[in-house]
Design an enzyme around this catalytic site. Structure first.
Site, PDB file in Angstrom:
ATOM      1  CG  ASN A 211     -20.299  49.720  63.797  1.00 15.68           C
ATOM      2  OD1 ASN A 211     -20.968  49.067  64.255  1.00 15.68           O
ATOM      3  ND2 ASN A 211     -18.945  49.438  63.334  1.00 15.68           N
ATOM      4  CE  LYS A 340     -17.029  41.118  52.903  1.00 19.30           C
ATOM      5  NZ  LYS A 340     -18.289  41.639  53.278  1.00 19.30           N
ATOM      6  CE  LYS A 344     -12.839  39.906  55.691  1.00 18.52           C
ATOM      7  NZ  LYS A 344     -12.922  40.710  56.800  1.00 18.52           N
TER       8      LYS A 344
HETATM    9  N1  CTP Z   1     -13.556  41.952  60.481  1.00 24.05           N
HETATM   10  C1  CTP Z   1     -12.510  41.895  61.136  1.00 24.05           C
HETATM   11  N2  CTP Z   1     -11.615  42.987  61.264  1.00 24.05           N
HETATM   12  C2  CTP Z   1     -11.888  43.875  60.404  1.00 24.05           C
HETATM   13  C3  CTP Z   1     -13.175  43.967  59.337  1.00 24.05           C
HETATM   14  C4  CTP Z   1     -13.834  42.787  59.597  1.00 24.05           C
HETATM   15  O1  CTP Z   1     -12.493  40.860  62.078  1.00 24.05           O
HETATM   16  N3  CTP Z   1     -11.028  45.010  60.585  1.00 24.05           N
HETATM   17  C5  CTP Z   1     -14.458  40.662  60.338  1.00 24.05           C
HETATM   18  C6  CTP Z   1     -15.852  40.869  60.971  1.00 24.05           C
HETATM   19  O2  CTP Z   1     -16.074  40.502  62.221  1.00 24.05           O
HETATM   20  C7  CTP Z   1     -16.803  40.098  60.100  1.00 24.05           C
HETATM   21  C8  CTP Z   1     -16.120  39.568  58.671  1.00 24.05           C
HETATM   22  O3  CTP Z   1     -14.649  40.125  58.918  1.00 24.05           O
HETATM   23  O4  CTP Z   1     -16.887  38.680  60.606  1.00 24.05           O
HETATM   24  C9  CTP Z   1     -16.486  40.332  57.565  1.00 24.05           C
HETATM   25  O5  CTP Z   1     -16.737  41.860  57.887  1.00 24.05           O
HETATM   26  P1  CTP Z   1     -17.392  42.957  56.702  1.00 24.05           P
HETATM   27  O6  CTP Z   1     -17.446  44.055  57.329  1.00 24.05           O
HETATM   28  O7  CTP Z   1     -18.785  42.236  55.973  1.00 24.05           O
HETATM   29  O8  CTP Z   1     -16.198  42.823  55.524  1.00 24.05           O
HETATM   30  P2  CTP Z   1     -15.217  43.533  55.299  1.00 24.05           P
HETATM   31  O9  CTP Z   1     -14.005  42.472  55.224  1.00 24.05           O
HETATM   32  O10 CTP Z   1     -15.010  44.861  56.150  1.00 24.05           O
HETATM   33  O11 CTP Z   1     -15.586  43.905  53.562  1.00 24.05           O
HETATM   34  P3  CTP Z   1     -16.408  44.973  53.148  1.00 24.05           P
HETATM   35  O12 CTP Z   1     -16.493  46.318  54.181  1.00 24.05           O
HETATM   36  O13 CTP Z   1     -15.720  45.399  51.897  1.00 24.05           O
HETATM   37  O14 CTP Z   1     -17.921  44.492  52.962  1.00 24.05           O
END
Ligand code: CTP
Length: 405
Positions: A211, A340, A344
């Site tokens: 990304n 979230k 989490k």
């Molecule tokens: N994160 C993580 N590990 C993952 C995905 C996310 O540690 N596999 C952490 C990111 O670093 C961030 C938070 O979780 O601090 C939220 O990530 P985000 O991408 O906004 O949310 P997702 O949990 O991926 O949900 P969605 O994609 O549905 O928005």
């Protein structure tokens, strides 16, 4: 022993008194407490103890002269003044106090005191009558008014046979006083682990899924956390950013690597900040050989499997950690971010609107809302470095200096 001076850069000035024989012990104890120490000796000090001894215990070259071409080429006096987080003068003779109070700048130590903004701690050491002398007392008052801090002098038997106040404080008391200089720092004694940047998920030997994350926010947070006194481990996905000063950096590629590094580092941490944009999915299996395009196919499928949620896994496995997540949202911003926070098991979530091109991901600026179970604080659009400082401040208000890992 606890690393109360972890990451700290200390200049130890030694002036010419018999108590200088204890200075190597001060250096050793400061280093045991985690500090990096550079020593400056006045000419008088070198009559009592050799620079070689101090060089051996400090593991750094000892500075003695203001006008030393070689030393200036290695680390000039202004650079040395900027380098120091604090200056300690031990022992500080009656003459040294007098010269400091006058604002002299005619040798290396006095010049550094003029050139540095760092806090100064002095440990006076002299005959008891010299300490009681009104001129010495006046000089000490002037220095106190200017913000110098004093440790000692202690009472007791003196090298000259007198008994009274004038002995240099013991090395341990000097190290404690040096530690106290930093205690007002917000994150002293805390170990902060930060994930940053994207992850890269291998498709075949030449391709990957990833990304646009630049890692700037996570790196800025690492810098701000060090400034606030923390020990910082930065787990970085593939980014092209320089490592901030005094930050331990662990480079990783995939989400699986990032999780492994986070689990290891989190064991000793008190704060975990997940600023990485972790790829949510990875190819089920990376092809061993380059995938070829054959003439008969117009489309291709890559089977993806879900990556571990690093933040969630760390937050759930160590409840005592203060866990901060980032929520990159494009719609229903607050509701998604709050969800979230709960899902989490986080203490704080930093929400940003990634539908805007002027903030977030590759931009230098960001604008966020910081959400905890009690409040939602809007931080206006500003440079990521400024925002990082504000975020670290908000986090430290929650973890507090008393709550050590
Ligand atoms: N994160 C993580 N590990 C993952 C995905 C996310 O540690 N596999 C952490 C990111 O670093 C961030 C938070 O979780 O601090 C939220 O990530 P985000 O991408 O906004 O949310 P997702 O949990 O991926 O949900 P969605 O994609 O549905 O928005």
């Amino acid at each position: 022993m606890t690393q109360t001076l972890q990451n700290k850069r200390l200049l130890l000035g030694i002036t010419g008194g018999i108590a200088a024989y204890k200075s190597p012990d001060i250096v050793r104890r400061l280093r045991d407490a985690g500090a990096e120490v550079r020593v400056i000796m006045t000419r008088g000090a070198t009559e009592f103890i050799t620079p070689l001894t101090l060089q051996a215990v400090s593991a750094n070259r000892v500075h003695t002269d203001l006008l030393d071409v070689d030393a200036e080429a290695a680390m000039g006096h202004i650079e040395l003044a900027r380098w120091a987080d604090a200056i300690i003068v031990a022992p500080a003779t009656a003459d040294a106090l007098s010269r400091f109070a006058q604002g002299r700048a005619d040798d290396l130590l006095t010049t550094l005191l003029r050139a540095s903004d760092a806090p100064v701690l002095v440990a006076p050491a002299m005959n008891q009558a010299m300490w009681r002398d009104p001129a010495t007392q006046d000089n000490s008052k002037i220095l106190l008014q200017r913000g110098y801090q004093f440790v000692g002098p202690a009472e007791g038997a003196q090298a000259c046979g007198d008994i009274g106040a004038g002995r240099m404080s013991e090395p341990l008391a000097i190290v404690d006083a040096a530690t106290a200089l930093f205690e007002q720092q917000l994150l002293t004694g805390q170990h902060v682990v930060i994930t940053a940047g994207p992850t890269r998920e291998r498709i075949d030997p030449v391709r990957y899924l990833s990304n646009f994350s630049s890692g700037k926010m996570g790196f800025a947070l690492a810098e701000a956390a060090v400034e606030a006194g923390a020990k910082v481990t930065l787990i970085a996905g593939p980014v092209s950013l320089p490592t901030p000063d005094r930050v331990e950096r662990i480079d990783v590629i995939s989400a699986t690597d990032m999780l492994a590094a986070a689990e290891l580092s989190a064991a000793s941490a008190s704060v975990f900040i997940a600023a990485a944009a972790v790829a949510d999915f990875r190819p089920r299996a990376a092809a061993e050989q380059k995938i070829k395009k054959t003439s008969d196919i117009e489309t291709m499928r890559i089977d993806l499997v879900k990556n571990p949620d690093i933040l969630r896994s760390i937050a759930e496995s160590k409840r005592s950690l203060y866990c901060v997540g980032f929520a990159a949202e494009t719609e229903n911003l607050l509701a998604h971010a709050r969800a979230k926070l709960a899902q989490k098991s986080l203490n704080m979530i930093v929400m940003n609107d990634v539908s805007r091109s002027d903030i977030g991901f590759a931009a230098d600026d960001n604008e966020v809302v910081v959400i905890t179970s009690e409040h939602a604080i809007h931080l206006e659009k500003t440079k990521k470095r400024h925002l990082a400082r504000r975020l670290i401040q908000l986090i430290s208000e929650q973890v507090g200096p008393g709550n050590r890992a």
